[in-house]
Design a protein around this motif. Structure first.
Motif, mmCIF file in Angstrom:
data_model
loop_
_atom_site.group_PDB
_atom_site.id
_atom_site.type_symbol
_atom_site.label_atom_id
_atom_site.label_comp_id
_atom_site.label_asym_id
_atom_site.label_seq_id
_atom_site.Cartn_x
_atom_site.Cartn_y
_atom_site.Cartn_z
ATOM 1 N N VAL A 115 28.967 68.698 43.911
ATOM 2 C CA VAL A 115 28.434 67.450 44.469
ATOM 3 C C VAL A 115 26.990 67.237 44.007
ATOM 4 O O VAL A 115 26.480 66.120 44.057
ATOM 5 C CB VAL A 115 28.509 67.461 46.013
ATOM 6 C CG1 VAL A 115 27.476 68.405 46.617
ATOM 7 C CG2 VAL A 115 28.367 66.057 46.591
ATOM 8 N N CYS A 116 26.356 68.309 43.535
ATOM 9 C CA CYS A 116 24.953 68.236 43.119
ATOM 10 C C CYS A 116 24.803 67.716 41.695
ATOM 11 O O CYS A 116 25.716 67.789 40.882
ATOM 12 C CB CYS A 116 24.306 69.615 43.217
ATOM 13 S SG CYS A 116 24.077 70.213 44.903
ATOM 14 N N ASP A 117 23.618 67.224 41.418
ATOM 15 C CA ASP A 117 23.287 66.796 40.066
ATOM 16 C C ASP A 117 23.452 67.959 39.089
ATOM 17 O O ASP A 117 23.124 69.107 39.407
ATOM 18 C CB ASP A 117 21.840 66.294 40.035
ATOM 19 C CG ASP A 117 21.502 65.612 38.728
ATOM 20 O OD1 ASP A 117 21.523 64.371 38.681
ATOM 21 O OD2 ASP A 117 21.234 66.323 37.732
ATOM 22 N N ARG A 118 23.950 67.667 37.925
ATOM 23 C CA ARG A 118 24.204 68.730 36.948
ATOM 24 C C ARG A 118 22.926 69.479 36.555
ATOM 25 O O ARG A 118 22.978 70.647 36.155
ATOM 26 C CB ARG A 118 24.896 68.163 35.710
ATOM 27 C CG ARG A 118 25.444 69.249 34.789
ATOM 28 C CD ARG A 118 26.533 68.754 33.869
ATOM 29 N NE ARG A 118 27.092 69.853 33.083
ATOM 30 C CZ ARG A 118 28.018 70.696 33.519
ATOM 31 N NH1 ARG A 118 28.492 70.562 34.744
ATOM 32 N NH2 ARG A 118 28.466 71.661 32.745
ATOM 33 N N ALA A 119 21.786 68.835 36.697
ATOM 34 C CA ALA A 119 20.530 69.500 36.367
ATOM 35 C C ALA A 119 20.261 70.682 37.283
ATOM 36 O O ALA A 119 19.619 71.659 36.870
ATOM 37 C CB ALA A 119 19.366 68.512 36.456
ATOM 38 N N VAL A 120 20.748 70.619 38.524
ATOM 39 C CA VAL A 120 20.518 71.722 39.460
ATOM 40 C C VAL A 120 21.759 72.587 39.631
ATOM 41 O O VAL A 120 21.685 73.647 40.245
ATOM 42 C CB VAL A 120 20.039 71.217 40.839
ATOM 43 C CG1 VAL A 120 18.738 70.473 40.702
ATOM 44 C CG2 VAL A 120 21.083 70.362 41.531
ATOM 45 N N ALA A 121 22.903 72.140 39.104
ATOM 46 C CA ALA A 121 24.148 72.898 39.245
ATOM 47 C C ALA A 121 24.895 72.994 37.922
ATOM 48 O O ALA A 121 26.061 72.608 37.825
ATOM 49 C CB ALA A 121 25.028 72.256 40.313
ATOM 50 N N PRO A 122 24.259 73.548 36.881
ATOM 51 C CA PRO A 122 24.935 73.635 35.585
ATOM 52 C C PRO A 122 26.112 74.606 35.573
ATOM 53 O O PRO A 122 26.952 74.536 34.675
ATOM 54 C CB PRO A 122 23.823 74.115 34.641
ATOM 55 C CG PRO A 122 22.868 74.845 35.529
ATOM 56 C CD PRO A 122 22.889 74.088 36.816
ATOM 57 N N ALA A 123 26.191 75.508 36.554
ATOM 58 C CA ALA A 123 27.290 76.475 36.601
ATOM 59 C C ALA A 123 28.538 75.908 37.255
ATOM 60 O O ALA A 123 29.546 76.613 37.358
ATOM 61 C CB ALA A 123 26.852 77.737 37.337
ATOM 62 N N CYS A 124 28.486 74.660 37.693
ATOM 63 C CA CYS A 124 29.671 74.013 38.267
ATOM 64 C C CYS A 124 30.353 73.212 37.164
ATOM 65 O O CYS A 124 29.775 72.236 36.660
ATOM 66 C CB CYS A 124 29.280 73.085 39.406
ATOM 67 S SG CYS A 124 28.503 73.915 40.797
ATOM 68 N N ALA A 145 29.456 81.781 38.138
ATOM 69 C CA ALA A 145 28.176 82.473 37.971
ATOM 70 C C ALA A 145 27.935 82.878 36.522
ATOM 71 O O ALA A 145 26.782 82.977 36.088
ATOM 72 C CB ALA A 145 28.125 83.698 38.873
ATOM 73 N N THR A 146 29.003 83.089 35.758
ATOM 74 C CA THR A 146 28.840 83.520 34.369
ATOM 75 C C THR A 146 28.410 82.373 33.461
ATOM 76 O O THR A 146 28.040 82.609 32.305
ATOM 77 C CB THR A 146 30.138 84.133 33.816
ATOM 78 O OG1 THR A 146 31.139 83.108 33.675
ATOM 79 C CG2 THR A 146 30.666 85.229 34.731
ATOM 80 N N ALA A 147 28.472 81.144 33.961
ATOM 81 C CA ALA A 147 28.103 79.981 33.153
ATOM 82 C C ALA A 147 26.786 79.362 33.608
ATOM 83 O O ALA A 147 26.442 78.251 33.202
ATOM 84 C CB ALA A 147 29.219 78.928 33.218
ATOM 85 N N ASP A 148 26.031 80.064 34.436
ATOM 86 C CA ASP A 148 24.806 79.509 34.988
ATOM 87 C C ASP A 148 23.710 79.441 33.933
ATOM 88 O O ASP A 148 23.773 80.096 32.880
ATOM 89 C CB ASP A 148 24.336 80.355 36.176
ATOM 90 C CG ASP A 148 23.556 79.544 37.206
ATOM 91 O OD1 ASP A 148 23.298 78.350 36.972
ATOM 92 O OD2 ASP A 148 23.229 80.114 38.273
ATOM 93 N N ALA A 149 22.683 78.648 34.230
ATOM 94 C CA ALA A 149 21.502 78.617 33.378
ATOM 95 C C ALA A 149 20.821 79.982 33.408
ATOM 96 O O ALA A 149 21.054 80.797 34.304
ATOM 97 C CB ALA A 149 20.536 77.534 33.865
ATOM 98 N N ALA A 150 19.964 80.226 32.440
ATOM 99 C CA ALA A 150 19.311 81.525 32.331
ATOM 100 C C ALA A 150 18.510 81.870 33.586
ATOM 101 O O ALA A 150 18.360 83.052 33.927
ATOM 102 C CB ALA A 150 18.403 81.544 31.105
ATOM 103 N N ASP A 151 18.012 80.860 34.287
ATOM 104 C CA ASP A 151 17.222 81.123 35.487
ATOM 105 C C ASP A 151 18.083 81.275 36.747
ATOM 106 O O ASP A 151 17.558 81.469 37.844
ATOM 107 C CB ASP A 151 16.175 80.027 35.703
ATOM 108 C CG ASP A 151 16.782 78.630 35.856
ATOM 109 O OD1 ASP A 151 18.018 78.511 35.983
ATOM 110 O OD2 ASP A 151 16.015 77.649 35.842
ATOM 111 N N GLY A 152 19.424 81.185 36.580
ATOM 112 C CA GLY A 152 20.322 81.387 37.712
ATOM 113 C C GLY A 152 20.209 80.337 38.794
ATOM 114 O O GLY A 152 20.507 80.604 39.965
#
Length: 302
Positions: A230-239, A275-282
């Motif tokens: 439901v979050c913006d992709r900028a804050v939830a790239p692992a979704c 979790a394996t697809a998250d941004a480098a900063d998690g």
């Protein structure tokens, strides 16, 4: 449930969140219990969402259990961790029973998915025999009313299990992320839909007050599904299915606290993070961990 403390500083005056004791090792009632439901095998998109519960536990260690609102200090709570259910996709009944077991002795169950298939055992387990009076609130870009059995079908499956569609509220539904057929299905079932566009015009607290009133109209237990896409992709790239234009991280955190503060909310889940697809900063996993803490703070304010 010891976390990975490697690389984290130590300060006796700055305790870390997480590392909560095993629920089975504690006698008596509990306030909040974590339980991992690592569903992934029926996902419509390839995912390693099964890796996420443990990643969220590790991320909790990055934060403090202190909230500036004195009444929301987590030190007043008895917190525990029930571990992960083994293969909840293959044995959904066992997953439901595990949630039911911990729900009988805690005020709030927080289920860590896994994809959105985790919502079915999380809700049914916490509701117990009260499905006919239960309510459901979803924060989700999608209706999750698809045919079949997948991470796209939990709301439909819960309705088929006895949940009254008139006590379902879906918040954050987005344009271009759904079909006309499923929008019509939601309408036919009597589901209250609050779109992302409507959220831009209304206060979040007002929306949640409406949702809690509708979902709790039969005075039964409420389950809250926080699908992080439901979050913006900028804050939830692992979704996998998050889109540009979703809600902000602070909005999801606010919902977690407001929901958990309500006395009828028996359970809450966090789903759809790989979790394996998250941004480098998690950032996505960290957001989920903060939602766990927000839920605990809300519970402390009941």
């Amino acid at each position: 449930m010891a976390g990975n403390t490697a690389g984290l500083s130590h300060d006796d005056l700055w305790p870390r969140a997480g590392d909560w004791p095993n629920a089975d090792s504690i006698n008596g009632d509990l306030d909040l219990v974590l339980v991992g439901l690592p569903t992934a095998s029926t996902s419509l998109s390839p995912t390693r969402a099964d890796a996420t519960p443990d990643a969220v536990r590790e991320a909790l260690r990055k934060y403090s259990p202190f909230a500036h609102s004195a009444d929301a200090d987590l030190d007043v709570l008895t917190l525990a961790d029930a571990g992960n259910v083994r293969d909840p996709d293959s044995d959904e009944d066992a997953a439901t029973q595990r949630v039911a077991d911990v729900a009988t002795r805690s005020r709030l169950v927080v289920a860590l998915g896994g994809d959105n298939a985790a919502t079915v055992p999380a809700a049914l387990g916490s509701w117990g025999s009260d499905v006919s009076t239960a309510g459901l609130i979803t924060l989700d870009a999608h209706y999750d009313l698809r045919d079949g059995r997948s991470n796209g079908s939990p709301v439909r499956r819960l309705v088929e299990a006895g949940l009254d569609g008139r006590r379902v509220v879906q918040i954050g539904i987005q344009d271009f992320a759904n079909s006309r057929a499923y929008a019509e299905r939601a309408r036919d079932l009597g589901i209250t839909v609050i779109t992302r566009d409507e959220l831009l015009r209304r206060s979040l607290d007002e929306v949640m007050a409406q949702a809690l009133e509708i979902a709790g109209s039969a005075n039964g237990p409420i389950h809250v599904d926080l699908d992080v896409d439901v979050c913006d992709r900028a804050v939830a790239p692992a979704c996998p299915a998050s889109t540009p234009g979703g809600i902000a991280a602070h909005e999801l955190r606010r919902v977690a606290r407001v929901a958990a503060r309500h006395p009828s909310v028996a359970s809450l889940d966090l789903t759809e993070i790989d979790a394996t697809a998250d941004a480098a900063d998690g950032r996505t996993v960290r957001l989920a961990a903060l939602c766990v803490l927000e839920a605990a703070a809300g519970l402390a304010l009941r």
